[in-house]
Structures are given as C-alpha cells and as structure tokens.
Design a protein around this motif. Structure first.
Motif, PDB file in Angstrom:
ATOM      1  N   CYS A  34       0.853  -1.197   0.000  1.00 50.43           N
ATOM      2  CA  CYS A  34       0.000   0.000   0.000  1.00 50.43           C
ATOM      3  C   CYS A  34       0.887   1.244   0.000  1.00 50.43           C
ATOM      4  CB  CYS A  34      -0.864  -0.055   1.256  1.00 50.43           C
ATOM      5  SG  CYS A  34      -1.767   1.440   1.580  1.00 50.43           S
ATOM      6  N   MET A  35       0.712   2.112  -1.008  1.00 41.57           N
ATOM      7  CA  MET A  35       1.549   3.313  -1.095  1.00 41.57           C
ATOM      8  C   MET A  35       0.756   4.465  -1.693  1.00 41.57           C
ATOM      9  SD  MET A  35       4.764   2.708  -0.110  1.00 41.57           S
ATOM     10  CE  MET A  35       5.799   3.940  -0.898  1.00 41.57           C
ATOM     11  N   VAL A  36       1.226   5.693  -1.442  1.00 41.13           N
ATOM     12  CA  VAL A  36       0.682   6.876  -2.108  1.00 41.13           C
ATOM     13  C   VAL A  36       1.841   7.576  -2.824  1.00 41.13           C
ATOM     14  CG1 VAL A  36       0.854   8.279   0.022  1.00 41.13           C
ATOM     15  CG2 VAL A  36      -0.651   9.017  -1.830  1.00 41.13           C
ATOM     16  N   SER A  37       1.542   8.046  -4.046  1.00 37.69           N
ATOM     17  CA  SER A  37       2.576   8.682  -4.863  1.00 37.69           C
ATOM     18  C   SER A  37       2.024   9.966  -5.476  1.00 37.69           C
ATOM     19  CB  SER A  37       2.975   7.698  -5.977  1.00 37.69           C
ATOM     20  OG  SER A  37       3.605   8.367  -7.031  1.00 37.69           O
ATOM     21  N   SER A  38       2.914  10.932  -5.710  1.00 36.33           N
ATOM     22  CA  SER A  38       2.510  12.136  -6.449  1.00 36.33           C
ATOM     23  C   SER A  38       2.425  11.812  -7.945  1.00 36.33           C
ATOM     24  CB  SER A  38       3.533  13.260  -6.228  1.00 36.33           C
ATOM     25  OG  SER A  38       4.746  12.918  -6.856  1.00 36.33           O
ATOM     26  N   LEU A  39       1.889  12.739  -8.733  1.00 37.38           N
ATOM     27  CA  LEU A  39       1.817  12.523 -10.181  1.00 37.38           C
ATOM     28  C   LEU A  39       3.201  12.372 -10.791  1.00 37.38           C
ATOM     29  CD1 LEU A  39      -0.908  15.157 -11.132  1.00 37.38           C
ATOM     30  CD2 LEU A  39      -1.181  12.673 -10.993  1.00 37.38           C
ATOM     31  N   ASP A  40       4.179  13.080 -10.213  1.00 41.01           N
ATOM     32  CA  ASP A  40       5.539  12.975 -10.759  1.00 41.01           C
ATOM     33  C   ASP A  40       6.357  11.913 -10.025  1.00 41.01           C
ATOM     34  OD1 ASP A  40       5.368  14.745  -8.616  1.00 41.01           O
ATOM     35  OD2 ASP A  40       6.989  16.038  -9.316  1.00 41.01           O
ATOM     36  N   GLY A  41       5.666  11.006  -9.337  1.00 39.07           N
ATOM     37  CA  GLY A  41       6.309   9.774  -8.892  1.00 39.07           C
ATOM     38  C   GLY A  41       6.988   9.816  -7.532  1.00 39.07           C
ATOM     39  N   LEU A 176      -0.866  -4.547  -5.281  1.00 42.37           N
ATOM     40  CA  LEU A 176      -0.395  -3.176  -5.049  1.00 42.37           C
ATOM     41  C   LEU A 176      -1.607  -2.264  -4.990  1.00 42.37           C
ATOM     42  CD1 LEU A 176       1.654  -0.825  -4.969  1.00 42.37           C
ATOM     43  CD2 LEU A 176       1.677  -0.886  -7.473  1.00 42.37           C
ATOM     44  N   ASN A 177      -1.781  -1.596  -3.862  1.00 42.37           N
ATOM     45  CA  ASN A 177      -2.841  -0.599  -3.714  1.00 42.37           C
ATOM     46  C   ASN A 177      -2.161   0.758  -3.731  1.00 42.37           C
ATOM     47  OD1 ASN A 177      -5.173  -2.344  -3.403  1.00 42.37           O
ATOM     48  ND2 ASN A 177      -4.050  -3.084  -1.619  1.00 42.37           N
TER      49      ASN A 177
END
Ligand SMILES: NC(=O)c1ccc[n+]([C@@H]2O[C@H](COP(=O)([O-])OP(=O)(O)OC[C@H]3O[C@@H](n4cnc5c(N)ncnc54)[C@H](OP(=O)(O)O)[C@@H]3O)[C@@H](O)[C@H]2O)c1
Length: 223
Positions: A34-41, A176-177
């Motif tokens: 489980c992860m959070v990412s910005s648009l630029d990765g 992968l969430n």
C-alpha cells in the motif's frame, strides 16, 4: 467515491471496493503493498507521505489494515512516520532492519505488538524477532518465518521505497494498492521502489476509484 473501472458506479465504499479473497498460506503469506505517490512519482513531501495523502487515503489505509494480520514496514518509515502499535488486537507490526537500532521505549516496542525482522548476524534485540539472511534480510525466508512463528497469512506492506525494492527483487508483491495524489511535488523523493534490479513484473489492473481528484488503483500479480 466513484468507481471508474471496472463497471463504473457511484457511491462505492472502500470496504466494498477492497474486500477480496487474499489467499495467503503458511508456505507463502499474501503480500499486499500500500503506497501513495505524487503525479511525478514521489513518495514523500518533506520526508513523510502525509503531504500526499487525504482523509479518504487515510481511511483506505485502515480498511486495508483490517484485512491483514501483519503489517510489514521498513525501519526508516517507522522512524520518520512515528509508527505506533496497531489498533487491532490480533495484529503485529514487523519492522525490517539491518541492525535493530531503535528506541525500544517507544510505544510500538513496549506494546508487545512489534516484531523486528533482522539478518541472522544482527545484534540481539529486546523484543520478538525473526531472523533470515546474512548482513541483509532475506525477505522470502523472513516471510516464511513470520508465517511459521507468528501465524502471518496476509501481510500489508507499507513501504518505504527501500523495503518495496527488496519485495520486488524477491518477487513477493501479490497486490499493489496505489493512491495517486493529484499533485506535482518536485523534489528528489524516492519513487515507489528503489534498489531492485531492473525487471518487468507484469501487474493486472483490478480497479480504479476516484475521490476529490485522487485515484485509488488496485493491481494484482498478473501470473
Ligand atoms: N508514500 C508512501 O506511501 C510512503 C510509505 C512509506 C514510507 N514513505 C516514506 O518513505 C521514507 C522511507 O523510505 P526509505 O526507502 O528511506 O526507507 P524504508 O524502506 O522505510 O526503510 C529502510 C531501512 O530498512 C532497513 N533495510 C533496508 N534494506 C534492508 C535489507 N536488505 N536488510 C535489512 N534491512 C534493510 C534498513 O534499516 P536500518 O537502518 O534499521 O538498518 C534501512 O535503513 C520516509 O520518508 C517515509 O515517510 C512513504
């Protein structure tokens, strides 16, 4: 929260969307990352993931945790994000480290809910531990040991990028969430994984949800 794929629908709850069979076994626990990412990765803003998240993403973390018996996390994430003990009585937090250098007076470690995952030759630690590998942790062996010694069947991995790289290198990611946060965050923050050899592990898109411009994606191992 709306579902964009598959079967577009309005007013989907997180519990509905993410409830699924996760066939972990004693031989091989299921690993859900489980992860959070910005648009630029990037996976960090100012050294934590908080600036990328929103209340729905935070609620998602709790929903995903509710499916797991074990939360696996890298030592640096525990230090940067002040990990406390899990809320659910049956859960453990397994922290991967090379040397086990922690402040063992922190609530996570005094709670009786922490397990340290270490190489065989790391120093002794005053909390339960699992040992696998020499100098660095052999994660495949470590997951088997978690299953054998602590009954782990469904493992929720929560980063950071270094631990994720170890999981990818060992081909251990079943799910992968990934939350995509609607911002360009710049900086030099790590992407989702670092350190794994280049590979092409195909994942299959299971769903895409949208809320307040955030995309909540779920991928499963394609094989
Ligand atoms: N965006 C997101 O969803 C998200 C999620 C989680 C974390 N984060 C952010 O990511 C950052 C941390 O990520 P990170 O990549 O620096 O660190 P990390 O993966 O959380 O932890 C790295 C640590 O794990 C241990 N380690 C690494 N490789 C190892 C190996 N082969 N064997 C044994 N232990 C090993 C080492 O611990 P020791 O130093 O103890 O030896 C190493 O310092 C934080 O800023 C956190 O806020 C973001």
């Amino acid at each position: 929260m709306q579902r964009l794929f598959p079967h577009p629908a309005d007013d989907i709850t997180l519990l509905e969307a993410y409830s699924a069979e996760r066939p972990g076994s004693a031989e091989r626990p299921w690993v859900s990352l489980c992860m959070v990412s910005s648009l630029d990765g990037s996976t960090v803003v100012d050294h934590t993931s908080r600036g990328l998240s929103n209340p729905t993403d935070q609620a998602l973390l709790l929903v995903l945790r509710s499916f797991a018996d074990t939360i696996l996390v890298g030592a640096a994430t525990v230090r940067h994000e002040n990990y406390g003990p899990p809320k659910a009585a049956h859960q453990r937090i397994a922290v991967v480290s090379r040397n086990g250098d922690f402040d063992f007076d922190l609530p996570l470690f005094t709670s009786g809910k922490a397990i340290i995952v270490l190489p065989e030759n790391a120093p002794a630690v005053p909390v339960p531990s699992v040992r696998a590998g020499t100098d660095t942790v052999d994660l495949a062996l470590a997951l088997s040991a978690l299953a054998r010694d602590f009954g782990s069947r469904i493992i929720q991995a929560e980063g950071g990028a270094t631990l994720n790289g170890m999981l990818v290198a060992a081909d251990l990611v079943d799910e992968l969430n990934l939350t995509i946060s609607p911002q360009l965050s710049g900086g030099n923050g790590s992407r989702l994984t670092v350190g794994a050899p280049a590979s092409a592990q195909r994942m299959r898109l299971a769903h895409v949800l949208e809320d307040d411009g955030f995309l909540f994606t779920r991928y499963l191992r394609a094989r």
